[in-house]
Scaffold this active site. Structure first.
Site, PDB file in Angstrom:
ATOM      1  N   PHE A 147       0.860  -1.179   0.000  1.00  0.00           N
ATOM      2  CA  PHE A 147       0.000   0.000   0.000  1.00  0.00           C
ATOM      3  C   PHE A 147       0.906   1.241   0.000  1.00  0.00           C
ATOM      4  CE2 PHE A 147      -2.844   3.205   1.676  1.00  0.00           C
ATOM      5  CZ  PHE A 147      -4.045   2.903   1.066  1.00  0.00           C
TER       6      PHE A 147
ATOM      7  N   ASP B  91       1.172  -4.703   8.600  1.00  0.00           N
ATOM      8  CA  ASP B  91       0.025  -3.822   8.399  1.00  0.00           C
ATOM      9  C   ASP B  91      -1.206  -4.716   8.236  1.00  0.00           C
ATOM     10  OD1 ASP B  91      -1.964  -2.137   7.386  1.00  0.00           O
ATOM     11  OD2 ASP B  91      -0.529  -0.886   6.294  1.00  0.00           O
TER      12      ASP B  91
ATOM     13  N   TYR C 224     -11.585   2.159  10.193  1.00  0.00           N
ATOM     14  CA  TYR C 224     -12.763   2.457   9.351  1.00  0.00           C
ATOM     15  C   TYR C 224     -13.082   1.386   8.326  1.00  0.00           C
ATOM     16  CZ  TYR C 224      -9.004   4.403   6.373  1.00  0.00           C
ATOM     17  OH  TYR C 224      -7.856   4.580   5.656  1.00  0.00           O
ATOM     18  N   LYS C 225     -12.288   0.312   8.268  1.00  0.00           N
ATOM     19  CA  LYS C 225     -12.566  -0.762   7.299  1.00  0.00           C
ATOM     20  C   LYS C 225     -13.471  -1.803   7.961  1.00  0.00           C
ATOM     21  CE  LYS C 225      -8.618   0.445   4.487  1.00  0.00           C
ATOM     22  NZ  LYS C 225      -7.169   0.373   4.279  1.00  0.00           N
TER      23      LYS C 225
ATOM     24  N   ARG D 131     -12.707  -4.240  -7.754  1.00  0.00           N
ATOM     25  CA  ARG D 131     -12.497  -4.920  -6.476  1.00  0.00           C
ATOM     26  C   ARG D 131     -13.803  -5.032  -5.693  1.00  0.00           C
ATOM     27  NH1 ARG D 131      -8.675  -2.303  -1.817  1.00  0.00           N
ATOM     28  NH2 ARG D 131     -10.496  -0.964  -1.701  1.00  0.00           N
TER      29      ARG D 131
HETATM   30  C1  LIG Z   1      -6.412   1.577   4.183  1.00  0.00           C
HETATM   31  C2  LIG Z   1      -4.961   1.337   4.373  1.00  0.00           C
HETATM   32  C3  LIG Z   1      -4.163   2.268   5.037  1.00  0.00           C
HETATM   33  C4  LIG Z   1      -4.766   3.570   5.479  1.00  0.00           C
HETATM   34  O1  LIG Z   1      -3.899   4.443   6.082  1.00  0.00           O
HETATM   35  P1  LIG Z   1      -4.448   5.781   6.780  1.00  0.00           P
HETATM   36  O2  LIG Z   1      -3.217   6.504   7.133  1.00  0.00           O
HETATM   37  O3  LIG Z   1      -5.242   5.363   7.975  1.00  0.00           O
HETATM   38  O4  LIG Z   1      -5.272   6.497   5.768  1.00  0.00           O
HETATM   39  C5  LIG Z   1      -2.842   1.953   5.270  1.00  0.00           C
HETATM   40  N1  LIG Z   1      -2.312   0.781   4.843  1.00  0.00           N
HETATM   41  C6  LIG Z   1      -3.050  -0.128   4.173  1.00  0.00           C
HETATM   42  C7  LIG Z   1      -2.449  -1.425   3.748  1.00  0.00           C
HETATM   43  C8  LIG Z   1      -4.401   0.123   3.906  1.00  0.00           C
HETATM   44  O5  LIG Z   1      -5.133  -0.757   3.243  1.00  0.00           O
END
Ligand SMILES: *Cc1c(COP(=O)(O)O)cnc(C)c1O
Length: 403
Positions: free
Chosen positions: A116, A188, A213-214, A362
């Site tokens: 990510f 992560d 939030y997921k 997705r």
């Molecule tokens: C959604 C997501 C994030 C989000 O990071 P924020 O800083 O909270 O916006 C980070 N890493 C991964 C792998 C994600 O899927």
């Protein structure tokens, strides 16, 4: 299948708009009734009536720990190691710095080249700040990770479920190999916490971060969480030494002093409204276990894949998510040149999925509110959109700011 579903009753805990099938709970979980009630209470009784006394009276000051302790069992963490705060990105900055502080004779942070982006960006920022001799990001392809581990690497930073393909890493075996070579690991869990069984303690994970939030349904921009194995808390250092992470914040002393606890990962004042929402939504997990969620997630994704495979007109969608259960997260991704337009046309039909550049369609599967009947209906609509080319219009092709 819906009649036999042990999680079926959970659906009633969510506010879900009519005529919408929500296959994007992996990006933003839907609103829970508990969250709405809690916001009302926080606004009117707490902020409204009790004003600043609410920090004590309604335990606002303890929320980061209270929420952290609710998340802990869902990711297999014992007490005192998880705290809720900031965003995943900020928490990554803290844990990358902390991990480097524990492995000072090395400076390389190894990650996956399609991790990510924020995970890579935060490491790049730290590299610029500290200089390459203190922090150097090295990336490799997913299939080359194990071969790339060696004794020059300080930290291995990976995401358990790939946000594009949905492929799962085996945390336990990768962590074990990294440790044999003296490498600390950061996992992560953004696309796994609340959907996939994780056992951070048992698997010997050093650090983990994840999203509120997921799958936790904490609301837009909900705070994230950070896990730090207890054995590291005494020796590590992290540079965002804010007053909320001081050993005695209300002594207002001029020098930072770190507490021995996970509270050293706090920085500034928490967003109380947002954290309260997450706290309320997490109660949905108290009377179930993650294995039940995983079982249903696999059944939902199996059904979706099977129904798509049965339809010839959907052959043009190329699946990039692994078919093996132990390699598949709670999402399915397909490649198609018109993925963006197909996604927009599906949304117009009431099926909310998402698009990831350059060509990925997705679908996310949140077992707490989805029914098997929703899967059947969403594939029917996907067939209509693709076979009749309903997506083939300017309206669906023009890109919005958030894809
Ligand atoms: C959604 C997501 C994030 C989000 O990071 P924020 O800083 O909270 O916006 C980070 N890493 C991964 C792998 C994600 O899927």
């Amino acid at each position: 299948m819906d009649a036999k579903d042990p999680l079926a009753a959970k659906r009633a805990e969510f506010y879900l708009p009519e005529n919408t099938i929500y296959l994007d709970g992996n990006s933003l979980g839907p609103m829970t009734h508990a969250a709405k009630d809690r916001v009302n209470a926080v606004m009117t009784q707490q902020w409204g009536d009790d004003l600043i006394t609410s920090w004590n009276k309604h335990q606002w000051i303890d929320l980061p720990e209270i929420v952290g302790e609710k998340i802990a069992p869902i990711i297999g963490a014992g007490p005192g190691q998880v705290i809720c705060c900031d965003s995943v990105s900020i928490n990554l900055f803290k844990v990358i710095s902390a991990a480097l502080s524990l492995n000072p004779s090395r400076h390389k942070v190894l990650s996956q080249n399609d991790n990510f982006p924020t995970d890579l960006y935060m490491t790049q920022g730290l590299e610029n700040l500290l200089g390459r001799e203190k922090c150097q990001l090295v990336t490799t392809k997913e299939e080359d990770i194990l071969d790339s581990l060696d004794e020059s690497i300080a930290v291995l930073m990976l995401t358990q479920v790939n946000f594009r393909t949905g492929r799962i890493h085996d945390i336990q075996s990768i962590t074990e190999k990294a440790h044999q070579l003296g490498i600390l690991v950061i996992w992560d869990l953004a696309h796994s916490a609340g959907a996939i069984p994780v056992k951070v303690d048992e698997w010997g994970v050093d650090f983990a971060v994840g999203c509120g939030y997921k799958y936790f349904n904490g609301g837009p921009g909900a705070p994230a969480f950070v896990y730090v194995a207890e054995k590291h808390l005494a020796a590590l250092e992290q540079p965002l030494s804010g007053w909320m992470g001081h050993a005695s914040p209300f002594e207002f002393s001029p020098d930072y002093e770190k507490p021995p606890s996970i509270k050293q990962f706090l920085c500034g004042t928490p967003g109380v409204v947002s954290m309260s929402v997450l706290d309320a939504s997490l109660d949905l997990f108290t009377d179930i276990n993650i294995e039940m969620i995983r079982e249903k997630s696999l059944a939902l994704t199996d059904l979706f894949i099977e129904l798509v495979n049965q339809e010839e007109s959907l052959n043009q969608l190329e699946i990039i998510t692994p078919l093996e259960h132990d390699e598949r997260g709670s999402q399915i991704a397909y490649c198609h040149d018109d993925a963006y337009a197909i996604c927009q046309a599906l949304i117009a039909e009431g099926v909310i999925a998402d698009f990831r550049a350059p060509n990925i369609l997705r679908f996310g599967f949140s077992p707490l509110f989805l029914r098997y009947a929703d899967i059947e209906k969403s594939v029917e609509l996907l067939i209509d959109v693709v076979s009749e080319k309903r997506y083939d219009s300017e309206q669906f092709r023009s890109r919005k700011a958030v894809t």
